[in-house]
Design a protein around this motif. Structure first.
Motif, PDB file in Angstrom:
ATOM      1  N   TYR A 206     -43.219  56.341-124.687  1.00  0.00           N
ATOM      2  CA  TYR A 206     -43.309  55.434-123.531  1.00  0.00           C
ATOM      3  C   TYR A 206     -42.906  54.035-123.984  1.00  0.00           C
ATOM      4  N   LEU A 207     -41.930  53.455-123.291  1.00  0.00           N
ATOM      5  CA  LEU A 207     -41.243  52.254-123.782  1.00  0.00           C
ATOM      6  C   LEU A 207     -41.497  51.007-122.953  1.00  0.00           C
ATOM      7  N   LYS A 208     -42.459  51.004-122.033  1.00  0.00           N
ATOM      8  CA  LYS A 208     -42.610  49.865-121.134  1.00  0.00           C
ATOM      9  C   LYS A 208     -42.844  48.556-121.887  1.00  0.00           C
ATOM     10  N   GLU A 209     -43.715  48.567-122.894  1.00  0.00           N
ATOM     11  CA  GLU A 209     -43.993  47.333-123.637  1.00  0.00           C
ATOM     12  C   GLU A 209     -42.744  46.827-124.336  1.00  0.00           C
ATOM     13  N   LEU A 210     -41.969  47.737-124.882  1.00  0.00           N
ATOM     14  CA  LEU A 210     -40.722  47.334-125.535  1.00  0.00           C
ATOM     15  C   LEU A 210     -39.741  46.792-124.503  1.00  0.00           C
ATOM     16  N   MET A 211     -39.654  47.425-123.353  1.00  0.00           N
ATOM     17  CA  MET A 211     -38.766  46.953-122.282  1.00  0.00           C
ATOM     18  C   MET A 211     -39.179  45.558-121.817  1.00  0.00           C
ATOM     19  N   ASP A 212     -40.487  45.349-121.680  1.00  0.00           N
ATOM     20  CA  ASP A 212     -40.982  44.029-121.258  1.00  0.00           C
ATOM     21  C   ASP A 212     -40.619  42.974-122.286  1.00  0.00           C
ATOM     22  N   TRP A 213     -40.761  43.309-123.566  1.00  0.00           N
ATOM     23  CA  TRP A 213     -40.460  42.346-124.630  1.00  0.00           C
ATOM     24  C   TRP A 213     -38.991  41.932-124.591  1.00  0.00           C
ATOM     25  N   PHE A 214     -38.101  42.912-124.261  1.00  0.00           N
ATOM     26  CA  PHE A 214     -36.677  42.608-124.166  1.00  0.00           C
ATOM     27  C   PHE A 214     -36.310  41.983-122.826  1.00  0.00           C
ATOM     28  N   GLY A 215     -37.247  41.931-121.885  1.00  0.00           N
ATOM     29  CA  GLY A 215     -36.965  41.374-120.579  1.00  0.00           C
ATOM     30  C   GLY A 215     -36.188  42.315-119.676  1.00  0.00           C
ATOM     31  N   VAL A 216     -36.348  43.625-119.907  1.00  0.00           N
ATOM     32  CA  VAL A 216     -35.648  44.619-119.094  1.00  0.00           C
ATOM     33  C   VAL A 216     -36.632  45.217-118.098  1.00  0.00           C
ATOM     34  N   LYS A 217     -36.233  45.229-116.841  1.00  0.00           N
ATOM     35  CA  LYS A 217     -37.094  45.778-115.798  1.00  0.00           C
ATOM     36  C   LYS A 217     -36.384  46.943-115.126  1.00  0.00           C
ATOM     37  N   ALA A 218     -37.096  48.070-115.036  1.00  0.00           N
ATOM     38  CA  ALA A 218     -36.532  49.264-114.405  1.00  0.00           C
ATOM     39  C   ALA A 218     -37.072  49.391-112.989  1.00  0.00           C
ATOM     40  N   ASN A 219     -36.185  49.373-112.004  1.00  0.00           N
ATOM     41  CA  ASN A 219     -36.575  49.590-110.612  1.00  0.00           C
ATOM     42  C   ASN A 219     -36.383  51.074-110.299  1.00  0.00           C
ATOM     43  N   VAL A 220     -37.477  51.802-110.225  1.00  0.00           N
ATOM     44  CA  VAL A 220     -37.434  53.266-110.095  1.00  0.00           C
ATOM     45  C   VAL A 220     -38.001  53.675-108.742  1.00  0.00           C
ATOM     46  N   PHE A 221     -37.318  54.608-108.094  1.00  0.00           N
ATOM     47  CA  PHE A 221     -37.765  55.142-106.803  1.00  0.00           C
ATOM     48  C   PHE A 221     -37.931  56.648-106.960  1.00  0.00           C
ATOM     49  N   VAL A 233     -39.974  54.803-119.155  1.00  0.00           N
ATOM     50  CA  VAL A 233     -39.534  53.405-119.158  1.00  0.00           C
ATOM     51  C   VAL A 233     -40.347  52.539-118.188  1.00  0.00           C
ATOM     52  N   THR A 234     -41.223  53.169-117.402  1.00  0.00           N
ATOM     53  CA  THR A 234     -42.013  52.385-116.445  1.00  0.00           C
ATOM     54  C   THR A 234     -43.502  52.384-116.785  1.00  0.00           C
ATOM     55  N   ARG A 235     -43.911  53.198-117.763  1.00  0.00           N
ATOM     56  CA  ARG A 235     -45.327  53.281-118.117  1.00  0.00           C
ATOM     57  C   ARG A 235     -45.509  53.119-119.624  1.00  0.00           C
ATOM     58  N   SER A 236     -46.744  52.802-120.001  1.00  0.00           N
ATOM     59  CA  SER A 236     -47.094  52.710-121.418  1.00  0.00           C
ATOM     60  C   SER A 236     -47.837  53.943-121.903  1.00  0.00           C
ATOM     61  N   ASP A 237     -48.170  54.823-120.992  1.00  0.00           N
ATOM     62  CA  ASP A 237     -48.867  56.048-121.362  1.00  0.00           C
ATOM     63  C   ASP A 237     -48.549  57.137-120.337  1.00  0.00           C
ATOM     64  N   MET A 238     -49.078  58.315-120.576  1.00  0.00           N
ATOM     65  CA  MET A 238     -48.827  59.451-119.699  1.00  0.00           C
ATOM     66  C   MET A 238     -49.667  59.326-118.437  1.00  0.00           C
ATOM     67  N   SER A 239     -49.037  59.563-117.291  1.00  0.00           N
ATOM     68  CA  SER A 239     -49.759  59.481-116.023  1.00  0.00           C
ATOM     69  C   SER A 239     -50.724  60.661-115.897  1.00  0.00           C
ATOM     70  N   PRO A 240     -51.815  60.509-115.157  1.00  0.00           N
ATOM     71  CA  PRO A 240     -52.744  61.634-114.949  1.00  0.00           C
ATOM     72  C   PRO A 240     -52.047  62.843-114.331  1.00  0.00           C
ATOM     73  N   GLU A 241     -51.081  62.593-113.445  1.00  0.00           N
ATOM     74  CA  GLU A 241     -50.381  63.699-112.804  1.00  0.00           C
ATOM     75  C   GLU A 241     -49.525  64.473-113.815  1.00  0.00           C
ATOM     76  N   GLU A 242     -48.811  63.742-114.666  1.00  0.00           N
ATOM     77  CA  GLU A 242     -47.984  64.417-115.668  1.00  0.00           C
ATOM     78  C   GLU A 242     -48.856  65.174-116.667  1.00  0.00           C
ATOM     79  N   ARG A 243     -49.948  64.560-117.081  1.00  0.00           N
ATOM     80  CA  ARG A 243     -50.846  65.215-118.028  1.00  0.00           C
ATOM     81  C   ARG A 243     -51.379  66.524-117.429  1.00  0.00           C
TER      82      ARG A 243
END
Length: 658
Positions: A206-221, A233-243
């Protein structure tokens, strides 16, 4: 339509007129290297085109030859055969419909073709048994389920089923590989092998923290909450639904496979689950748990099955590979080039040479179980000692009546203990066939290299050879700290306690540490036993000389790990005198396999192997002339021999010790 000469001179398949370039008189002349590079680039595509044309032409000529020489009733297979399959790599879904590629053996059979062939083999009175070898690969559980059902259907014929592997630790999931093996009548594993039952494991970064550090924002629908393709790329951990979804999915696969394995082996489900939580079992543990039926070698399996089917040592039951069986059932032929290969071997590889009693085999590089794929085209020296190939060379020499002594030259830092044991076993079998085995150590013959060398009757080393290192080492890297530093979070799901044993993204648990220690102890003990046996030492003495310590050749001789100080020539001279000859020339030396060059290398690319044990220059010249000047004529000349070769398909070994 009239075609002028100019239209041919400009450009055709193999020639194009050079482009005229005007160069100033004072222009500097390119260096020889640059001229060579320019020439090579201009001709590279032509060379590739020529090679492709020769491959296709060879296949077409071979097919024509088969049609011209084949009796009206077609090729007849032997009345008794063993069907042999090697499971490795992947299981393709789409069948290869090109008959030329199928005949060449280039295409890999699809899952559908495999299951269809097994159905045909079940009712084929000529197929008397089925042998499967499991090699490294990545197999999807649904595909394995289909393959397993096809094998179970074959099993209703009550024909013997044997499965073999040097070690069952080579698949993407230990459960997946063993899932197939569990339904066979007898499960064989080489001594020192390991049985992996690690269960299922999956992990996701999960790469959200790295993306934030680089200033990259993912707009996901997405639609809806369980659609998790972009969560990395939008989360820092696994979602309850995915788990929830993934844990259920893995749990379903784990439960199905575990229950079916338990039923196949007649083991209570809770007992089998306890083995899965252990993760990896040593050879003796697997045998005691009744997860493996025999600890033995491929050659032992061959002879035992041969005896069971009514064969003798003089008349071994032939083996037909699954690929050959599919080609025969689909196109009515066994690969033409495989037949031609056998003819070439008869003319070159297995014709007794009037002079040569010493086989010289070279083994250089790290030791691995299998040869890396090179499509049969050797570009220089191989980078590894592939146990499947080196053992084959040793077996070939062992079964040659003219060869009396095998000299094995080893230059290796070590490698896989299972692969080392495969080569050692080949040397032991050669000695049982009455051959003397002499070891010549090169710059280094350490660890797994010495494991092999310990089987020699007489060992030579240079005084400065690096040898010994009788020990074992393994490692699990934990990169969790690194991922923290680069702000990447890994989430993992397991279906067993040690399912993440080989993951580099998770720390090593205490249970995992215990498994590693048990594996180290088992392999180390086996190593010491083989050194003690081979060098006629007590276990305690061998252990004192071991400990992983390296020795110079000089000190190794003082410690009885080496017999003599000398180079390769000294080893050959000793072998010659041991046979009663005054000189090496009197005994004669044959390099195994014979060095190949020119057309031989091209034939290797086409699947035709020449010069296995020995070949005189006259013999090589004869077949080169025949193939270069009149391939069709040579095919027809040899056509009368086709039928006898059909009866010798894969008689060497069903197990690719290879």
């Amino acid at each position: 339509m009239k075609l002028s000469g100019n239209r041919f001179s400009k450009k055709n398949l193999f020639y194009s007129a050079p482009t005229k370039v005007h160069v100033k008189a004072d222009a500097p002349r390119p260096s020889p290297l640059m001229r060579f590079i320019a020439w090579f680039w201009r001709n590279f595509l032509k060379i590739c085109t020529l090679l492709g044309f020769m491959i296709i032409a060879s296949a077409v000529l071979s097919s024509l030859y088969m049609r011209m020489t084949m009796p009206k009733g077609g090729i007849e297979l032997p009345s008794k055969m063993v069907l042999q399959m090697t499971l490795k790599g992947t299981l393709p879904e789409k069948p290869q419909k090109d008959p030329v590629l199928a005949a060449l053996g280039i295409s890999k059979p699809s899952l559908y073709e495999i299951t269809t062939a097994l159905k045909q083999a079940k009712d084929d009175p000529k197929i008397k048994a089925f042998v499967l070898e499991i090699q490294p690969g990545s197999y999807a559980p649904p595909q394995l389920t289909e393959l397993r059902e096809a094998i179970l259907d074959f099993k209703t014929s009550e024909k013997p089923l044997y499965v073999y592997a040097p070690s069952y630790e080579v698949t993407s999931s230990g459960l997946s590989g063993y899932y197939i093996a569990s339904i066979f009548d007898e499960i064989w594993m080489q001594p020192v092998g390991m049985l992996s039952l690690t269960g299922f494991h999956t992990e996701q970064p999960y790469l959200k923290e790295l993306m934030d550090w680089f200033g990259v924002k993912a707009n996901v629908f997405k639609r809806k909450e369980y659609k998790n393709a972009m969560d990395s790329v939008t989360r820092s951990d696994m979602s309850p639904e995915e788990r929830e979804a993934m844990q259920t999915l893995l749990g379903d696969m784990h439960d199905k496979i575990s229950k079916e394995i338990s039923a196949s082996r007649g083991i209570a489900e809770n007992i089998f689950e306890s083995y899965v939580n252990v993760g990896i079992l040593t050879d003796q543990e697997a045998l005691e748990a009744k997860l493996v039926d025999r600890l033995g070698y491929g050659d032992e399996l061959v002879h035992e099955l041969n005896k069971r089917l009514g064969g003798t040592d003089d008349e071994m039951i032939p083996y037909i590979s699954l690929e050959q069986y599919i080609t025969f059932n689909t196109h009515g032929i066994i690969s033409p080039l495989q037949i031609l290969s056998k003819m070439a071997k008869e003319k070159l590889g297995y014709t007794e040479k009037p002079h040569g009693e010493i086989a010289l085999i070279f083994a250089q590089g790290p030791i691995t179980q299998y040869e890396p794929p090179n499509h049969g085209f050797d570009m220089g020296q191989p980078a590894v000692i592939a146990a499947d190939k080196v053992a084959e060379y040793i077996y070939n020499a062992a079964h040659s009546e003219q060869i009396k002594t095998i000299v094995l030259r080893i230059d290796s830092p070590g490698g896989s203990p299972q692969a080392s044991e495969t080569i050692r076993r080949a040397l032991i079998k050669a000695k049982e066939e009455g051959k003397r085995v002499v070891i010549s150590m090169g710059y280094m013959c350490a660890s797994g290299g010495y494991w092999i060398a310990s089987a020699g009757d007489h060992i030579f080393a240079n005084s400065m050879t690096i040898t010994g290192s009788i020990g074992v080492v393994g490692a699990k890297f934990d990169m969790s700290g690194f991922w923290d530093k680069v702000m990447v979070n890994w989430e993992a799901l397991n279906t067993a306690q040690n399912a993440d044993l080989f993951s580099v993204s998770t720390p090593l648990s205490e249970a995992g540490r215990e498994r590693y220690q048990e594996m180290m102890d088992t392999i180390y003990s086996a190593f010491i036993n083989r050194v003690a046996e081979g060098r006629n030492l007590s276990y305690s003495t061998a252990d004192e000389l071991a400990g992983g310590r390296v020795w110079s050749g000089m000190r190794a001789q003082q410690n009885k790990l080496v017999d003599d100080i000398g180079d390769l020539n000294a080893a050959l001279e000793w072998a010659a005198k041991d046979l009663g000859h005054e000189t090496v020339n009197d005994a004669g030396v044959i390099i195994v396999p014979s060095p190949r060059a020119g057309l031989d290398a091209l034939l290797s690319l086409l699947g035709v192997s020449v010069g296995r044990i020995s070949a005189t220059s006259q013999q090589i010249g004869d077949i080169h002339a025949a193939l270069e000047n009149s391939p069709a004529a040579e095919f027809i000349t040899l056509g009368k021999q086709v039928q006898q070769y059909q009866k010798g398909i894969n008689t060497y070994s069903p197990i690719r010790v290879e």
